[in-house]
Design an enzyme around this catalytic site. Structure first.
Site, PDB file in Angstrom:
ATOM      1  N   GLY B  88      -4.689  17.314   3.764  1.00  0.00           N
ATOM      2  CA  GLY B  88      -5.142  16.123   3.526  1.00  0.00           C
ATOM      3  C   GLY B  88      -4.847  16.314   1.892  1.00  0.00           C
ATOM      4  N   SER B 120      -0.765  22.691   4.984  1.00  0.00           N
ATOM      5  CA  SER B 120      -0.482  21.634   3.885  1.00  0.00           C
ATOM      6  C   SER B 120      -1.581  21.855   2.937  1.00  0.00           C
ATOM      7  CB  SER B 120      -0.776  20.286   4.545  1.00  0.00           C
ATOM      8  OG  SER B 120      -0.264  19.473   3.459  1.00  0.00           O
ATOM      9  N   ALA B 121      -2.492  21.192   2.530  1.00  0.00           N
ATOM     10  CA  ALA B 121      -3.734  21.517   1.443  1.00  0.00           C
ATOM     11  C   ALA B 121      -4.541  22.987   1.704  1.00  0.00           C
ATOM     12  CB  ALA B 121      -4.590  20.202   1.343  1.00  0.00           C
ATOM     13  N   HIS B 157       5.454  20.915   2.307  1.00  0.00           N
ATOM     14  CA  HIS B 157       6.227  19.932   2.649  1.00  0.00           C
ATOM     15  C   HIS B 157       7.295  19.800   1.883  1.00  0.00           C
ATOM     16  CE1 HIS B 157       2.872  17.628   4.910  1.00  0.00           C
ATOM     17  NE2 HIS B 157       2.062  18.376   4.114  1.00  0.00           N
ATOM     18  N   GLU B 192       8.851  21.573   5.744  1.00  0.00           N
ATOM     19  CA  GLU B 192       7.746  21.286   7.242  1.00  0.00           C
ATOM     20  C   GLU B 192       8.410  22.067   8.371  1.00  0.00           C
ATOM     21  OE1 GLU B 192       8.257  17.134   7.364  1.00  0.00           O
ATOM     22  OE2 GLU B 192       6.517  16.936   5.742  1.00  0.00           O
TER      23      GLU B 192
END
Lengths: 230, 230
Positions: B88, B120-121, B157, B192
């Site tokens: 997020g 991700s985060a 990403h 990714e």
């Protein structure tokens, strides 16, 4: 206050600052003494960055000095007709301006009639905060609050496209995250090639590309060229 | 320490966490009690985010609880077998963890043998700092330093592609800006579908997509699947 905030510096196939030059020329009036703030540049030297901008705007017959070369940067800002802030990394720019005590002198210069010109990171710096930057947080700017020259929160280089097959957040998703934590904010997705011009107490949109206005819980609104923000 | 850091949550045409699930399954061993940290989610409710993750990993027979639902979050982390951190907004995630005093309990949990899983985060949070996030700084995280579970600085990403006709900085340019201000850093451009797995004191690259290693003043190096970082 006279302010020009450009989304970016260069369009595909055009030279550096080419699309901005006629807009700058119109806004200058008799102002010729420009202090250029190169602190957003981190992969180029500040000397080289200042020289590049001076070259690009040679036709305007300006006297451009790099702020990094001034013995008394605050005095240089106080005496300038134009405060010009180049793009690059917004976090680095804000940190450098804050550490050197330049934010208040910049505000005062614009308040007394100096023209503020910023593109990309330089446009973000003029906003209340830099929370709409696209840049990587390579340094801690010591707070996200910025110059607050305009009551507008601009996302420069706005596009909602992603590289094909990429699953990262779209720009709109990122802006929606900001609106989720600050629902009263309005965010302007300013596409490359567009600008916002403040003059005679009015802020107007310039440029032919679709500019989007984002508000919490509402679909984005497309603003027309010439749209008056205030 | 056992750590899994995924670039992202979902690949085109695949379901949520599908590519990560077999990797998680291998790393779990007998661990079943998972505390899920949903604080990076800002446009979804934390309840909905926890439910989504629970559904996606249903086949693994885990006991997943959302940290936001725990009366004593620090104790919940102290007792968990797995600390799972979703993606997020990285700034929102770090701020929430810092304000709740969770960073040190998370470090201690991993040090005593809990499996850390982040995407991700959540992968950024495990790094020394969040300076390689792609996210918008929607809140001030109170400093960019993060969990420092690994001596690796991951850009999740990772892609170097730009939307056609777009003039913003490429991801490599953004990473080069970071290396300009911190030339001793190494940055991993994790595409990714890829991940880094730490186990038995070794960190290895997983996934078939080209992962790039960036160092100051050197061309990017492509790392092979299985590359051992340390």
């Amino acid at each position: 206050m006279d302010i020009l905030l450009f989304s970016n510096s260069m369009l595909p196939g055009a030279s550096y600052l080419a699309y901005a030059q006629p807009v700058i020329n119109s806004a200058l009036r008799r102002r010729r003494n420009v202090v250029f703030i190169p602190f957003a540049g981190v992969t180029t030297s500040w000397d080289a960055y200042s020289a590049k901008v001076t070259d690009a705007l040679a036709a305007l017959d300006l006297n451009i000095v790099g702020l990094h070369q001034q013995k008394d940067p605050q005095a240089a800002i106080a005496q300038a007709d134009v405060v010009m802030v180049g793009g690059g990394n917004t976090f680095a720019l804000l940190k450098a301006c804050r550490e050197r005590g330049l934010l208040e002198p910049m505000r005062q210069a614009v308040a007394r009639g100096a023209l503020y010109i910023g593109w990309s990171a330089g446009a973000n710096l003029a906003c209340p905060t830099i929370r709409t930057t696209n840049d990587m947080p390579i340094v801690d700017p010591g707070g996200l609050d910025a110059l607050n020259l305009v009551p507008l929160q601009i996302n420069p280089h706005f596009t909602n496209a992603l590289p094909q097959g990429h699953q990262g957040e779209t720009r709109e998703q990122r802006i929606r995250e900001l609106l989720a934590v600050d629902p009263l904010l309005e965010v302007i997705g300013l596409p490359e090639g567009n600008w916002i011009a403040v003059s005679d107490g009015q802020a107007r949109l310039g440029g032919a590309n679709p500019t989007l206005l984002f508000r919490a819980a509402q679909p984005a609104v497309t603003l027309a060229n010439g749209h008056r923000f205030y």
